[in-house]
Design a protein around this motif. Structure first.
Motif, PDB file in Angstrom:
ATOM      1  N   GLU A  30       0.846  -1.196   0.000  1.00 25.76           N
ATOM      2  CA  GLU A  30       0.000   0.000   0.000  1.00 25.76           C
ATOM      3  C   GLU A  30       0.882   1.247   0.000  1.00 25.76           C
ATOM      4  OE1 GLU A  30      -3.260   2.250   2.910  1.00 25.76           O
ATOM      5  OE2 GLU A  30      -2.590   0.216   3.384  1.00 25.76           O
ATOM      6  N   GLY A  31       0.527   2.222  -0.803  1.00 23.97           N
ATOM      7  CA  GLY A  31       1.307   3.450  -0.866  1.00 23.97           C
ATOM      8  C   GLY A  31       2.549   3.335  -1.725  1.00 23.97           C
ATOM      9  N   ARG A  32       2.708   2.175  -2.387  1.00 17.33           N
ATOM     10  CA  ARG A  32       3.763   1.927  -3.383  1.00 17.33           C
ATOM     11  C   ARG A  32       5.141   1.723  -2.769  1.00 17.33           C
ATOM     12  NH1 ARG A  32      -0.177   5.280  -5.534  1.00 17.33           N
ATOM     13  NH2 ARG A  32       0.701   7.217  -4.785  1.00 17.33           N
ATOM     14  N   ILE A  33       5.596   2.653  -1.917  1.00 17.02           N
ATOM     15  CA  ILE A  33       6.884   2.532  -1.215  1.00 17.02           C
ATOM     16  C   ILE A  33       8.012   2.164  -2.179  1.00 17.02           C
ATOM     17  CG2 ILE A  33       8.025   1.668   0.872  1.00 17.02           C
ATOM     18  CD1 ILE A  33       5.391   0.865   1.989  1.00 17.02           C
ATOM     19  N   ILE A  34       8.140   2.941  -3.219  1.00 22.17           N
ATOM     20  CA  ILE A  34       9.270   2.777  -4.134  1.00 22.17           C
ATOM     21  C   ILE A  34      10.529   3.376  -3.504  1.00 22.17           C
ATOM     22  CG2 ILE A  34       7.842   2.773  -6.215  1.00 22.17           C
ATOM     23  CD1 ILE A  34       8.720   5.780  -6.492  1.00 22.17           C
ATOM     24  N   PHE A  35      11.681   3.100  -4.108  1.00 19.66           N
ATOM     25  CA  PHE A  35      12.928   3.734  -3.666  1.00 19.66           C
ATOM     26  C   PHE A  35      13.045   5.058  -4.413  1.00 19.66           C
ATOM     27  CE2 PHE A  35      13.588  -0.881  -3.347  1.00 19.66           C
ATOM     28  CZ  PHE A  35      13.830  -0.982  -1.990  1.00 19.66           C
ATOM     29  N   ALA A  36      12.621   6.134  -3.755  1.00 17.98           N
ATOM     30  CA  ALA A  36      12.420   7.419  -4.423  1.00 17.98           C
ATOM     31  C   ALA A  36      13.696   8.011  -4.997  1.00 17.98           C
ATOM     32  CB  ALA A  36      11.773   8.411  -3.459  1.00 17.98           C
ATOM     33  N   ASN A  37      14.835   7.729  -4.390  1.00 22.12           N
ATOM     34  CA  ASN A  37      16.100   8.333  -4.842  1.00 22.12           C
ATOM     35  C   ASN A  37      16.819   7.503  -5.903  1.00 22.12           C
ATOM     36  OD1 ASN A  37      15.806  10.532  -3.088  1.00 22.12           O
ATOM     37  ND2 ASN A  37      16.727   9.394  -1.388  1.00 22.12           N
ATOM     38  N   LEU A  38      16.276   6.326  -6.203  1.00 18.43           N
ATOM     39  CA  LEU A  38      16.862   5.482  -7.241  1.00 18.43           C
ATOM     40  C   LEU A  38      16.111   5.685  -8.558  1.00 18.43           C
ATOM     41  CD1 LEU A  38      17.392   2.104  -5.331  1.00 18.43           C
ATOM     42  CD2 LEU A  38      18.978   4.021  -5.583  1.00 18.43           C
ATOM     43  N   THR A  39      16.723   5.313  -9.658  1.00 20.76           N
ATOM     44  CA  THR A  39      16.055   5.411 -10.957  1.00 20.76           C
ATOM     45  C   THR A  39      15.024   4.298 -11.102  1.00 20.76           C
ATOM     46  OG1 THR A  39      17.607   3.964 -12.100  1.00 20.76           O
ATOM     47  CG2 THR A  39      18.172   6.329 -11.988  1.00 20.76           C
ATOM     48  N   VAL A  40      14.221   4.421 -12.140  1.00 24.99           N
ATOM     49  CA  VAL A  40      13.240   3.388 -12.446  1.00 24.99           C
ATOM     50  C   VAL A  40      13.932   2.040 -12.636  1.00 24.99           C
ATOM     51  CG1 VAL A  40      11.637   2.592 -14.239  1.00 24.99           C
ATOM     52  CG2 VAL A  40      11.513   4.947 -13.404  1.00 24.99           C
ATOM     53  N   MET A  41      15.004   2.033 -13.426  1.00 29.56           N
ATOM     54  CA  MET A  41      15.723   0.787 -13.673  1.00 29.56           C
ATOM     55  C   MET A  41      16.308   0.206 -12.396  1.00 29.56           C
ATOM     56  SD  MET A  41      16.690  -1.579 -15.714  1.00 29.56           S
ATOM     57  CE  MET A  41      16.649  -1.024 -17.436  1.00 29.56           C
ATOM     58  N   GLU A  42      16.852   1.051 -11.548  1.00 32.90           N
ATOM     59  CA  GLU A  42      17.426   0.571 -10.287  1.00 32.90           C
ATOM     60  C   GLU A  42      16.345  -0.025  -9.388  1.00 32.90           C
ATOM     61  OE1 GLU A  42      21.265   3.619  -9.942  1.00 32.90           O
ATOM     62  OE2 GLU A  42      19.295   4.230  -9.190  1.00 32.90           O
ATOM     63  N   ASN A  43      15.168   0.593  -9.371  1.00 28.17           N
ATOM     64  CA  ASN A  43      14.053   0.035  -8.609  1.00 28.17           C
ATOM     65  C   ASN A  43      13.680  -1.351  -9.110  1.00 28.17           C
ATOM     66  OD1 ASN A  43      12.130   1.744  -6.558  1.00 28.17           O
ATOM     67  ND2 ASN A  43      13.408   3.116  -7.790  1.00 28.17           N
ATOM     68  N   LEU A  44      13.598  -1.489 -10.422  1.00 27.42           N
ATOM     69  CA  LEU A  44      13.238  -2.786 -10.996  1.00 27.42           C
ATOM     70  C   LEU A  44      14.304  -3.837 -10.683  1.00 27.42           C
ATOM     71  CD1 LEU A  44      11.833  -1.620 -14.455  1.00 27.42           C
ATOM     72  CD2 LEU A  44      10.519  -2.467 -12.497  1.00 27.42           C
ATOM     73  N   ARG A  45      15.561  -3.451 -10.792  1.00 32.44           N
ATOM     74  CA  ARG A  45      16.643  -4.389 -10.483  1.00 32.44           C
ATOM     75  C   ARG A  45      16.603  -4.820  -9.014  1.00 32.44           C
ATOM     76  NH1 ARG A  45      19.088  -6.885 -14.845  1.00 32.44           N
ATOM     77  NH2 ARG A  45      19.430  -5.377 -16.513  1.00 32.44           N
ATOM     78  N   MET A  46      16.188  -3.914  -8.131  1.00 34.58           N
ATOM     79  CA  MET A  46      16.080  -4.253  -6.713  1.00 34.58           C
ATOM     80  C   MET A  46      15.074  -5.381  -6.494  1.00 34.58           C
ATOM     81  SD  MET A  46      18.125  -2.637  -4.659  1.00 34.58           S
ATOM     82  CE  MET A  46      17.316  -2.669  -3.066  1.00 34.58           C
ATOM     83  N   GLY A  47      14.061  -5.432  -7.363  1.00 35.65           N
ATOM     84  CA  GLY A  47      13.061  -6.487  -7.245  1.00 35.65           C
ATOM     85  C   GLY A  47      13.610  -7.877  -7.482  1.00 35.65           C
ATOM     86  N   SER A  48      14.742  -7.961  -8.162  1.00 32.73           N
ATOM     87  CA  SER A  48      15.330  -9.263  -8.500  1.00 32.73           C
ATOM     88  C   SER A  48      16.527  -9.607  -7.621  1.00 32.73           C
ATOM     89  CB  SER A  48      15.751  -9.279  -9.976  1.00 32.73           C
ATOM     90  OG  SER A  48      16.763  -8.315 -10.227  1.00 32.73           O
ATOM     91  N   PHE A  49      16.624  -8.968  -6.443  1.00 35.67           N
ATOM     92  CA  PHE A  49      17.858  -9.089  -5.641  1.00 35.67           C
ATOM     93  C   PHE A  49      18.122 -10.511  -5.142  1.00 35.67           C
ATOM     94  CE2 PHE A  49      16.647  -9.476  -1.121  1.00 35.67           C
ATOM     95  CZ  PHE A  49      15.288  -9.279  -1.208  1.00 35.67           C
ATOM     96  N   LEU A  50      17.107 -11.361  -5.070  1.00 35.75           N
ATOM     97  CA  LEU A  50      17.320 -12.733  -4.611  1.00 35.75           C
ATOM     98  C   LEU A  50      17.590 -13.697  -5.764  1.00 35.75           C
ATOM     99  CD1 LEU A  50      14.624 -13.202  -1.797  1.00 35.75           C
ATOM    100  CD2 LEU A  50      17.095 -12.991  -1.525  1.00 35.75           C
ATOM    101  N   ARG A  51      17.578 -13.187  -6.988  1.00 36.96           N
ATOM    102  CA  ARG A  51      17.734 -14.057  -8.160  1.00 36.96           C
ATOM    103  C   ARG A  51      19.177 -14.018  -8.686  1.00 36.96           C
ATOM    104  NH1 ARG A  51      13.011 -12.525 -12.339  1.00 36.96           N
ATOM    105  NH2 ARG A  51      13.958 -14.322 -13.420  1.00 36.96           N
ATOM    106  N   SER A  52      19.561 -15.122  -9.307  1.00 33.93           N
ATOM    107  CA  SER A  52      20.891 -15.185  -9.916  1.00 33.93           C
ATOM    108  C   SER A  52      20.825 -15.601 -11.384  1.00 33.93           C
ATOM    109  CB  SER A  52      21.781 -16.177  -9.146  1.00 33.93           C
ATOM    110  OG  SER A  52      21.183 -17.459  -9.102  1.00 33.93           O
ATOM    111  N   ASP A  53      19.608 -15.821 -11.895  1.00 39.07           N
ATOM    112  CA  ASP A  53      19.439 -16.246 -13.287  1.00 39.07           C
ATOM    113  C   ASP A  53      19.426 -15.033 -14.211  1.00 39.07           C
ATOM    114  OD1 ASP A  53      17.012 -15.580 -11.965  1.00 39.07           O
ATOM    115  OD2 ASP A  53      15.851 -16.488 -13.589  1.00 39.07           O
ATOM    116  N   THR A  54      20.587 -14.619 -14.664  1.00 41.11           N
ATOM    117  CA  THR A  54      20.731 -13.385 -15.435  1.00 41.11           C
ATOM    118  C   THR A  54      19.830 -13.351 -16.657  1.00 41.11           C
ATOM    119  OG1 THR A  54      23.036 -13.216 -14.705  1.00 41.11           O
ATOM    120  CG2 THR A  54      22.381 -11.872 -16.590  1.00 41.11           C
ATOM    121  N   ASN A  55      19.769 -14.445 -17.395  1.00 43.03           N
ATOM    122  CA  ASN A  55      18.930 -14.485 -18.594  1.00 43.03           C
ATOM    123  C   ASN A  55      17.455 -14.331 -18.250  1.00 43.03           C
ATOM    124  OD1 ASN A  55      21.156 -14.842 -20.265  1.00 43.03           O
ATOM    125  ND2 ASN A  55      21.000 -17.075 -20.252  1.00 43.03           N
TER     126      ASN A  55
END
Length: 241
Positions: A82-107
């Protein structure tokens, strides 16, 4: 896919959830509707490990769900808060990459990133933009995209229409249907009961921490008590035609 048995949550002396039980079948959109303070966000936060529950059990894919948030994400559950809680100081791409922080499958990460840009073209246009400068609707799309980057099987959506203009609300709900069509199961908490019931397969009504009603969403949207309590006169008249 998800089974909750007799879940109880306390905030000090406040009994926020009182023996809540529900099921979410694979491939469904299940909506939870209720007024502010009913315990909807507490329920979502309990599933995702943010809030600790005192009593009850949660099973995911037939196994007891961990109470540790990072293990819950790794098991295939993500929350769009609720309220989105994005990382406001990071870029859009950096936010998206943060979503995959537990993954190691690059492809797989790159493939999912391209899929998200197909789903949310505006994010591709703004991938280098600082996320805090996005509009409310764009931030909601970013929060949803960030959640999808964890490659979940079950998505917990908490009030995705909050604070958005009506036209944007329609867009967000169209996207929720698209995500479901991608094979994702969705548990949706939403104060906009009409929209939530309109897209759901099954729904629960949560009032003061108690499930007071449940059933097929198409049936609940026609229920007189639901109409009176949650849908408003305009939608009641529309449904009655």
């Amino acid at each position: 896919m998800l089974k909750i048995n007799n879940l109880s949550v306390f905030y000090g002396g406040i009994h926020a959830l009182k023996g809540v039980s529900l099921n979410v079948e694979q491939g469904q959109i299940v909506s939870i509707i209720g007024s502010n303070g009913a315990g909807k966000s507490t329920l979502i936060n309990s599933i995702s490990g943010i809030v600790k529950y005192k009593e009850g059990e949660i099973f995911y894919k037939g196994e007891k769900l961990s109470k540790q948030a990072h293990k819950i994400v790794k098991s295939g559950i993500c929350q769009v808060p609720e309220g989105r809680i994005i990382f406001a100081n990071l870029t859009v791409m950096e936010n998206l990459r943060m979503g995959s922080f537990l993954r190691s499958d690059t492809n797989g990460i790159d493939k999912d990133l391209n899929r998200i840009f197909d789903l949310f073209p505006i994010l591709k246009e703004r991938e280098k933009q600082v996320a805090g400068t996005l509009s409310g609707g764009e931030q909601q799309m970013l929060a949803m995209g960030r959640g999808l980057m964890s490659n979940p099987d079950l998505i917990l959506l908490d009030e995705p229409s909050l604070g958005l203009a009506p036209l944007l609300i329609n867009t967000i709900f169209d996207i929720i249907i698209e995500i479901n069509n991608m094979g994702k199961t969705i548990l949706l908490v939403e104060q906009n009961a009409f929209k939530a019931l309109s897209i759901a397969d099954y729904a629960y009504v949560l009032e003061q921490g108690i499930i007071t009603m449940e059933g097929n969403a198409n049936e609940l949207i026609k229920n007189e008590k639901i109409k009176e309590a949650y849908l408003g006169k305009k939608n009641v008249d529309f449904i009655s035609v």
